[in-house]
Design a protein around this motif. Structure first.
Motif, PDB file in Angstrom:
ATOM      1  N   GLY A 116     -33.785 -58.682   8.191  1.00 38.58           N
ATOM      2  CA  GLY A 116     -33.485 -57.299   7.843  1.00 38.58           C
ATOM      3  C   GLY A 116     -32.540 -57.122   6.683  1.00 38.58           C
ATOM      4  O   GLY A 116     -32.315 -55.993   6.224  1.00 38.58           O
ATOM      5  N   LYS A 117     -31.971 -58.213   6.158  1.00 35.37           N
ATOM      6  CA  LYS A 117     -31.094 -58.104   4.986  1.00 35.37           C
ATOM      7  C   LYS A 117     -31.962 -57.936   3.749  1.00 35.37           C
ATOM      8  O   LYS A 117     -32.887 -58.707   3.510  1.00 35.37           O
ATOM      9  CB  LYS A 117     -30.221 -59.352   4.844  1.00 35.37           C
ATOM     10  CG  LYS A 117     -29.180 -59.236   3.739  1.00 35.37           C
ATOM     11  CD  LYS A 117     -28.260 -60.452   3.706  1.00 35.37           C
ATOM     12  CE  LYS A 117     -27.204 -60.301   2.621  1.00 35.37           C
ATOM     13  NZ  LYS A 117     -26.294 -61.470   2.554  1.00 35.37           N
ATOM     14  N   LYS A 118     -31.659 -56.922   2.957  1.00 38.91           N
ATOM     15  CA  LYS A 118     -32.524 -56.516   1.845  1.00 38.91           C
ATOM     16  C   LYS A 118     -32.692 -57.640   0.827  1.00 38.91           C
ATOM     17  O   LYS A 118     -31.738 -58.248   0.362  1.00 38.91           O
ATOM     18  CB  LYS A 118     -31.929 -55.288   1.146  1.00 38.91           C
ATOM     19  CG  LYS A 118     -32.734 -54.785  -0.046  1.00 38.91           C
ATOM     20  CD  LYS A 118     -34.062 -54.188   0.392  1.00 38.91           C
ATOM     21  CE  LYS A 118     -34.809 -53.567  -0.775  1.00 38.91           C
ATOM     22  NZ  LYS A 118     -34.151 -52.345  -1.273  1.00 38.91           N
ATOM     23  N   VAL A 119     -33.939 -57.916   0.472  1.00 39.64           N
ATOM     24  CA  VAL A 119     -34.276 -58.886  -0.557  1.00 39.64           C
ATOM     25  C   VAL A 119     -35.040 -58.180  -1.671  1.00 39.64           C
ATOM     26  O   VAL A 119     -36.081 -57.580  -1.426  1.00 39.64           O
ATOM     27  CB  VAL A 119     -35.138 -60.046  -0.002  1.00 39.64           C
ATOM     28  CG1 VAL A 119     -35.544 -60.993  -1.119  1.00 39.64           C
ATOM     29  CG2 VAL A 119     -34.383 -60.803   1.089  1.00 39.64           C
ATOM     30  N   THR A 120     -34.510 -58.234  -2.864  1.00 45.73           N
ATOM     31  CA  THR A 120     -35.192 -57.698  -4.044  1.00 45.73           C
ATOM     32  C   THR A 120     -35.574 -58.880  -4.917  1.00 45.73           C
ATOM     33  O   THR A 120     -34.709 -59.464  -5.581  1.00 45.73           O
ATOM     34  CB  THR A 120     -34.274 -56.738  -4.834  1.00 45.73           C
ATOM     35  OG1 THR A 120     -33.821 -55.702  -3.959  1.00 45.73           O
ATOM     36  CG2 THR A 120     -35.020 -56.129  -5.998  1.00 45.73           C
ATOM     37  N   PRO A 121     -36.833 -59.309  -4.909  1.00 44.34           N
ATOM     38  CA  PRO A 121     -37.228 -60.517  -5.627  1.00 44.34           C
ATOM     39  C   PRO A 121     -36.781 -60.511  -7.085  1.00 44.34           C
ATOM     40  O   PRO A 121     -36.984 -59.539  -7.807  1.00 44.34           O
ATOM     41  CB  PRO A 121     -38.757 -60.501  -5.514  1.00 44.34           C
ATOM     42  CG  PRO A 121     -39.023 -59.747  -4.253  1.00 44.34           C
ATOM     43  CD  PRO A 121     -37.981 -58.672  -4.224  1.00 44.34           C
ATOM     44  N   ALA A 122     -36.157 -61.600  -7.504  1.00 43.55           N
ATOM     45  CA  ALA A 122     -35.629 -61.720  -8.865  1.00 43.55           C
ATOM     46  C   ALA A 122     -36.218 -62.948  -9.534  1.00 43.55           C
ATOM     47  O   ALA A 122     -36.195 -64.046  -8.969  1.00 43.55           O
ATOM     48  CB  ALA A 122     -34.107 -61.819  -8.841  1.00 43.55           C
ATOM     49  N   ILE A 123     -36.713 -62.760 -10.751  1.00 45.32           N
ATOM     50  CA  ILE A 123     -37.255 -63.901 -11.491  1.00 45.32           C
ATOM     51  C   ILE A 123     -36.181 -64.576 -12.332  1.00 45.32           C
ATOM     52  O   ILE A 123     -36.277 -65.751 -12.655  1.00 45.32           O
ATOM     53  CB  ILE A 123     -38.443 -63.473 -12.378  1.00 45.32           C
ATOM     54  CG1 ILE A 123     -39.213 -64.711 -12.865  1.00 45.32           C
ATOM     55  CG2 ILE A 123     -37.993 -62.594 -13.544  1.00 45.32           C
ATOM     56  CD1 ILE A 123     -40.536 -64.395 -13.518  1.00 45.32           C
ATOM     57  N   VAL A 124     -35.113 -63.841 -12.678  1.00 43.81           N
ATOM     58  CA  VAL A 124     -34.054 -64.397 -13.527  1.00 43.81           C
ATOM     59  C   VAL A 124     -32.943 -64.990 -12.664  1.00 43.81           C
ATOM     60  O   VAL A 124     -32.400 -64.320 -11.782  1.00 43.81           O
ATOM     61  CB  VAL A 124     -33.460 -63.329 -14.462  1.00 43.81           C
ATOM     62  CG1 VAL A 124     -32.330 -63.929 -15.308  1.00 43.81           C
ATOM     63  CG2 VAL A 124     -34.545 -62.758 -15.363  1.00 43.81           C
ATOM     64  N   LYS A 125     -32.623 -66.229 -12.935  1.00 40.68           N
ATOM     65  CA  LYS A 125     -31.527 -66.909 -12.244  1.00 40.68           C
ATOM     66  C   LYS A 125     -30.216 -66.709 -12.986  1.00 40.68           C
ATOM     67  O   LYS A 125     -29.181 -66.442 -12.378  1.00 40.68           O
ATOM     68  CB  LYS A 125     -31.860 -68.402 -12.135  1.00 40.68           C
ATOM     69  CG  LYS A 125     -30.845 -69.236 -11.371  1.00 40.68           C
ATOM     70  CD  LYS A 125     -31.329 -70.683 -11.300  1.00 40.68           C
ATOM     71  CE  LYS A 125     -30.379 -71.560 -10.493  1.00 40.68           C
ATOM     72  NZ  LYS A 125     -30.868 -72.973 -10.459  1.00 40.68           N
ATOM     73  N   SER A 126     -30.248 -66.841 -14.310  1.00 39.37           N
ATOM     74  CA  SER A 126     -29.060 -66.618 -15.134  1.00 39.37           C
ATOM     75  C   SER A 126     -29.490 -66.307 -16.554  1.00 39.37           C
ATOM     76  O   SER A 126     -30.589 -66.665 -16.982  1.00 39.37           O
ATOM     77  CB  SER A 126     -28.145 -67.853 -15.129  1.00 39.37           C
ATOM     78  OG  SER A 126     -28.780 -68.953 -15.764  1.00 39.37           O
TER      79      SER A 126
END
Length: 744
Positions: A518-528
């Motif tokens: 249930g903890k929100k995950v917003t997929p991210a392609i950028v690591k840094s």
């Protein structure tokens, strides 16, 4: 003596006197004192002119060519993925360059760099004379002068440019530190092989980042600066190789002389032969999709677009090379190798998009956007113009659990709550008439929520959405990660069948949030993302609780039943816990499988898009088959990918905080005696007669909220083909741990 002789004598004497007077005047004019005075006057004139020049010439802004850099994109392990930009340059701070490598450049070009005034007057004078005489380029410049020429001026050989170089170099040496100047020098110089700057050179010649260069490799790069084309080992002839080796030895010997390299260490160094030249990675294949997605993410995070496009950024993505290769292989082996557009026109319309996420970090570890960014412009992984269909149904249950909702008879909604699974049963409590058909118009009668999820029963979830409250369902869906702006997200009963737009990235985010308790995950392609010492501040991909852990874990528990005993059996893996949901949209324009293990979440979407037109069309007949369901190609791609991606990892189980759902215990099937009792939303025998399929909404109502009332019509969600209760006897092990079914 006659008069004539006397006249000649007087004339001769006068001439001698005249010559003597003239000679005396010249001697008087060119005495040593006068000569010294003239020289001092010339010096004063030169000094005065130089002083005026010093006052008039300002340090200019950097020239455009010196600032032009490429943006470098890397995989999660740091290996280069691609470079984007006209100039192959990637500036690095001096702190990243090993000290001994810094010294190689000083030893090669300017041993007294740390103590000089920034200019060599003798070298500059020699250059001025040779330039005036047209003798071409001459050496003798300091590191500061070469930096000034590269960064502030240009490469033209004129007297005026050299004078400017002298003045600006003096000023720069006064205004900047030696480290600043050395950093600028190594980052602006050209090293050959299309590489500008030491980082690009380290990659081009040794396939290393600059911080990993050895002293002998640094000495080669410092040597090659003198004649990049001639000293490139791969292209050099015998003489070029001899000269660059001599230069390399010269550099190292100077380092010993200056005390920067121990003599014993110097004697043990061997000439480091560079690797063969390699082409700079391009933007073909999936790379173009990655870069476009990364840019959008960075701009959304606040990175200035103009500054970014100017170059010089190093962007590390979350893309895992192994998993990316596995995903591309799965798409090819499970679908594209079976397509023949020349034989079947419909095969040319099949598009696939997929996103795989680490639910703990939120990083996108693999992504498939289509045939390639240069072949299919739209990224299928991020497009949100197709319906997610029945993959939306778990969100309705999540909303019910999160809000403590009840069915029509006030029974709490849980996995074991009994609903009426009659096809085309009119939804109760809705202001808008809605009576969706199930797949093949099949009626189930009283059925638990668990069984309804397993078999993707439309009538149950249409009623449940109204029971929970359509506004609450929408709000929970958005909290979980659905995109409200994707289109079609209207608050109406048909919403229950996933008629809004969504992308594989959206659905991967939703299911990652469920997987992440249930903890929100917003997929991210950028690591840094960094430029020099500047590092962009990126949002945390896992931030905040979207729904309670109990609600999320309960949905996960229910979704394991879809895989074990429902429409998702194609992805079953022995020993590995898997949860997921299939989906097939209206008119078979899209088919989905979104599923997850405790460590990996992947959403695969298949879309019908008329080639060259972009119009949404049916997938029916793709690869010579019939209707394309979510349990078909999408599930097979998911299974093949997940098996390869998790290869070598120990099978894992979900850590669930729930007492309901298939992962806890099989839900009890209603017995014949149960039917005498009125189930939560099941009509009585009398109601069943009055609310038969024939009492579905009028044709005008159906047109706005549901498909045609005809029994032959496809359900709005495309009707995930249900599995019979219990494990199928036709299931077979494919040898890789996944149990597959021909039918969804």
């Amino acid at each position: 003596m006659g008069r004539a002789e006397e006249r000649r004598a007087r004339q001769k004497s006068a001439r001698r006197a005249k010559r003597a007077a003239k000679a005396g005047g010249i001697r008087r004019f060119f005495t040593w004192k006068w000569l010294l005075g003239y020289l001092l006057g010339l010096c004063a004139l030169f000094i005065g002119g130089f002083f005026i020049l010093y006052l008039l010439v300002e340090v200019p802004p950097a020239n455009a060519a010196a600032k032009a850099e490429a943006n470098v994109y890397k995989y999660s392990d740091g290996t280069i993925m691609a470079k984007e930009g006209k100039v192959n340059r990637e500036s690095v701070p001096l702190s990243k360059i090993p000290k001994e490598v810094q010294h190689t450049f000083v030893a090669a070009e300017n041993k007294d760099f740390y103590s000089d005034s920034g200019v060599s007057f003798t070298g500059t004078a020699r250059g001025l004379v040779n330039t005036a005489l047209g003798r071409g380029k001459q050496g003798g410049s300091t590191i500061t002068q070469q930096y000034v020429k590269n960064y502030y001026l240009n490469q033209e050989q004129t007297v005026s440019r050299k004078l400017k170089e002298l003045v600006i170099s003096l000023k720069v040496d006064q205004q900047k530190s030696k480290d600043y100047i050395l950093q600028g020098y190594v980052n602006t110089s050209y090293y050959g092989r299309g590489a500008y700057g030491i980082q690009a050179a380290a990659r081009a010649y040794y396939n290393k980042d600059v911080e990993d260069l050895s002293v002998e490799q640094g000495a080669y790069l410092a040597s090659v600066l003198q004649a990049p084309s001639q000293y490139d080992w791969s292209a050099a002839g015998p003489n070029g190789k001899r000269l660059v080796k001599a230069r390399w030895n010269y550099v190292l010997n100077n380092m010993v002389e200056k005390g920067w390299l121990p003599k014993g260490e110097r004697e043990g160094l061997k000439f480091p032969i560079p690797i063969e030249p390699r082409p700079i990675p391009g933007l073909d294949g999936q790379t173009g999709y990655f870069i476009e997605a990364a840019k959008k993410e960075l701009y959304k995070a606040g990175v200035n677009e103009n500054e970014f496009e100017a170059g010089g950024w190093t962007v590390t993505l979350n893309i895992d090379k192994k998993k990316q290769k596995a995903l591309e292989t799965a798409v090819r082996s499970q679908l594209t190798d079976k397509l023949d557009p020349k034989k079947r026109k419909v095969d040319g319309n099949a598009q696939v998009g997929a996103v795989s996420v680490n639910p703990k970090s939120g990083g996108i570890v693999a992504m498939y956007g289509g045939a390639g960014a240069t072949k299919h412009y739209i990224n299928n992984a991020t497009r949100s113009d197709y319906q997610p269909a029945s993959t939306f149904k778990p969100l309705i249950l999540a909303a019910g659990l999160e809000n403590g909702s009840t069915a029509q008879d006030s029974t709490p909604i849980t996995a074991s709550t009994i609903y009426d699974g009659t096809s085309r049963r009119p939804v109760k409590g809705s202001d808008t008439a809605f009576a969706p058909p199930n797949e093949d118009n099949k009626s189930y009668g009283p059925i638990s929520v668990q069984k309804a999820m397993n078999n993707s029963v439309n009538s149950v979830f249409a009623q449940m959405a109204v029971d929970v409250g359509l506004d609450k369902v929408k709000n929970t869906a958005i909290d979980l990660g659905m995109n409200e702006d994707a289109g079609g997200f209207d608050v109406r009963p048909a919403m229950s069948l996933g008629v809004m737009g969504a992308s594989p990235r959206d659905m991967a985010g939703v299911y990652s949030t469920l997987d992440n308790h249930g903890k929100k995950v917003t997929p991210a392609i950028v690591k840094s993302a960094e430029k020099g010492d500047e590092r962009s501040q990126l949002p945390d991909p896992t931030n905040g609780q979207a729904i309670s852990r109990g609600a999320a874990d309960s949905v996960t528990s229910v979704l394991t039943g879809v895989v074990d005993d429902g429409t998702g059996q194609a992805v079953r893996q022995q020993g590995q816990a898997v949860a997921g949901k299939t989906g097939t949209s209206d008119d078979n324009k899209s088919a989905w499988f979104s599923g997850y293990t405790p460590d990996l979440v992947t959403s695969v979407g298949m879309f019908g898009e008329q080639k060259g037109v972009g119009k949404q069309v049916s997938l029916k007949g793709t690869a010579g088959g019939g209707r394309v369901n979510g349990g078909d190609y999408p599930a097979k791609i998911w299974a093949a990918y997940t098996q390869a991606a998790l290869n070598g990892q120990k099978a894992s189980k979900f850590d669930l905080d729930t007492d309901m759902g298939a992962a806890v215990k099989p839900p009890p099937s209603p017995s014949s005696s149960d039917t005498s009792e009125s189930p939560s939303s099941s009509p009585s025998a009398t109601e069943s007669t009055s609310e038969s399929p024939s009492s579905s909404p009028s044709s005008s109502e159906s047109a706005s909220e549901s498909p045609s009332a005809s029994s032959s019509a496809s359900p709005p969600d495309g009707g995930d083909t249900p599995s019979p209760p219990g494990p199928s006897s036709s299931a077979s092990d494919d040898g890789g741990g996944f149990l597959r079914r021909d039918q969804e």
